[in-house]
Design a protein around this motif. Structure first.
Motif, PDB file in Angstrom:
ATOM      1  N   GLN A   1      35.840 -38.616 -14.817  1.00 46.77           N
ATOM      2  CA  GLN A   1      34.368 -38.959 -15.306  1.00 46.77           C
ATOM      3  C   GLN A   1      33.688 -39.505 -13.945  1.00 46.77           C
ATOM      4  O   GLN A   1      32.639 -39.189 -13.863  1.00 46.77           O
ATOM      5  CB  GLN A   1      34.178 -39.783 -16.399  1.00 46.77           C
ATOM      6  CG  GLN A   1      32.670 -39.850 -17.097  1.00 46.77           C
ATOM      7  CD  GLN A   1      32.003 -38.531 -17.308  1.00 46.77           C
ATOM      8  OE1 GLN A   1      32.514 -37.514 -17.866  1.00 46.77           O
ATOM      9  NE2 GLN A   1      30.635 -38.709 -17.140  1.00 46.77           N
TER      10      GLN A   1
ATOM     11  N   ASN B   1      27.189 -36.659 -22.171  1.00 45.17           N
ATOM     12  CA  ASN B   1      27.919 -36.649 -20.792  1.00 45.17           C
ATOM     13  C   ASN B   1      26.741 -36.386 -19.917  1.00 45.17           C
ATOM     14  O   ASN B   1      26.036 -35.622 -19.790  1.00 45.17           O
ATOM     15  CB  ASN B   1      28.722 -35.426 -20.845  1.00 45.17           C
ATOM     16  CG  ASN B   1      29.732 -35.529 -19.470  1.00 45.17           C
ATOM     17  OD1 ASN B   1      29.163 -35.393 -18.524  1.00 45.17           O
ATOM     18  ND2 ASN B   1      30.952 -35.888 -19.598  1.00 45.17           N
TER      19      ASN B   1
ATOM     20  N   ILE C   1      36.061 -31.912 -16.902  1.00 45.50           N
ATOM     21  CA  ILE C   1      35.420 -32.138 -18.034  1.00 45.50           C
ATOM     22  C   ILE C   1      36.418 -31.878 -19.358  1.00 45.50           C
ATOM     23  O   ILE C   1      36.210 -32.162 -20.358  1.00 45.50           O
ATOM     24  CB  ILE C   1      34.208 -30.957 -18.374  1.00 45.50           C
ATOM     25  CG1 ILE C   1      33.120 -31.485 -17.491  1.00 45.50           C
ATOM     26  CG2 ILE C   1      33.774 -30.798 -19.608  1.00 45.50           C
ATOM     27  CD1 ILE C   1      31.768 -30.969 -17.126  1.00 45.50           C
TER      28      ILE C   1
END
Length: 151
Positions: free
Chosen positions: A15, A63, A116
């Motif tokens: 991330q 996100n 992802i």
């Protein structure tokens, strides 16, 4: 370090890496491939219950990397891919992996799509073997070595 701790740390690292590349991840190919990846991970075990669909949809909506795109458009693309997988997993997977392949031309986008998938897969606290297997398959689709992502 326990296996789960390694995955949790890896998802957190992924991330962070995605955030560093956020401004480079604005293409339609990345958008389409990342939504296909999210659907693949959500349906990895061959079934998707409504709570799982909602949880992944919520992760997509929150996100930060995906906020380059319209949330409703992302939701529509995710649902369309998921519907293909739910209707006929084997046949749907071929179509969804073609969407993932759209990111193949740009290595940074291809890696981000895999990242992802790992972030989504690990978000529930259990990046299980079926989820790892579809992310590994996506690596092959994108010509990326799975070991680069500890898969």
């Amino acid at each position: 370090m326990a296996l789960w701790d390694r995955f949790k740390e890896s998802a957190s690292t992924m991330q962070t890496q995605l955030m560093a590349k956020k401004n480079d991840l604005k293409s339609g190919a990345f958008r389409d491939a990342s939504m296909a990846m999210c659907a693949l991970v959500a349906a990895a075990d061959g079934t998707v219950d409504p709570s799982e669909r909602q949880r992944v949809a919520q992760l997509i909506a929150t996100n930060e990397v995906l906020q380059n795109f319209d949330a409703m458009d992302l939701q529509r693309r995710f649902d369309a891919n998921l519907d293909k997988l739910v209707a006929d997993f084997a046949f749907g997977k071929v179509s969804v992996l073609q969407e993932v392949a759209k990111a193949k031309k740009k290595p940074a986008e291809a890696r981000a799509v895999i990242q992802i998938g790992i972030v989504i897969g690990g978000a529930d606290g259990d990046f299980d073997k079926t989820e790892q297997a579809v992310v590994r398959e996506a690596c092959f689709t994108l010509d990326l070595p799975p070991h680069e992502f500890d898969l």
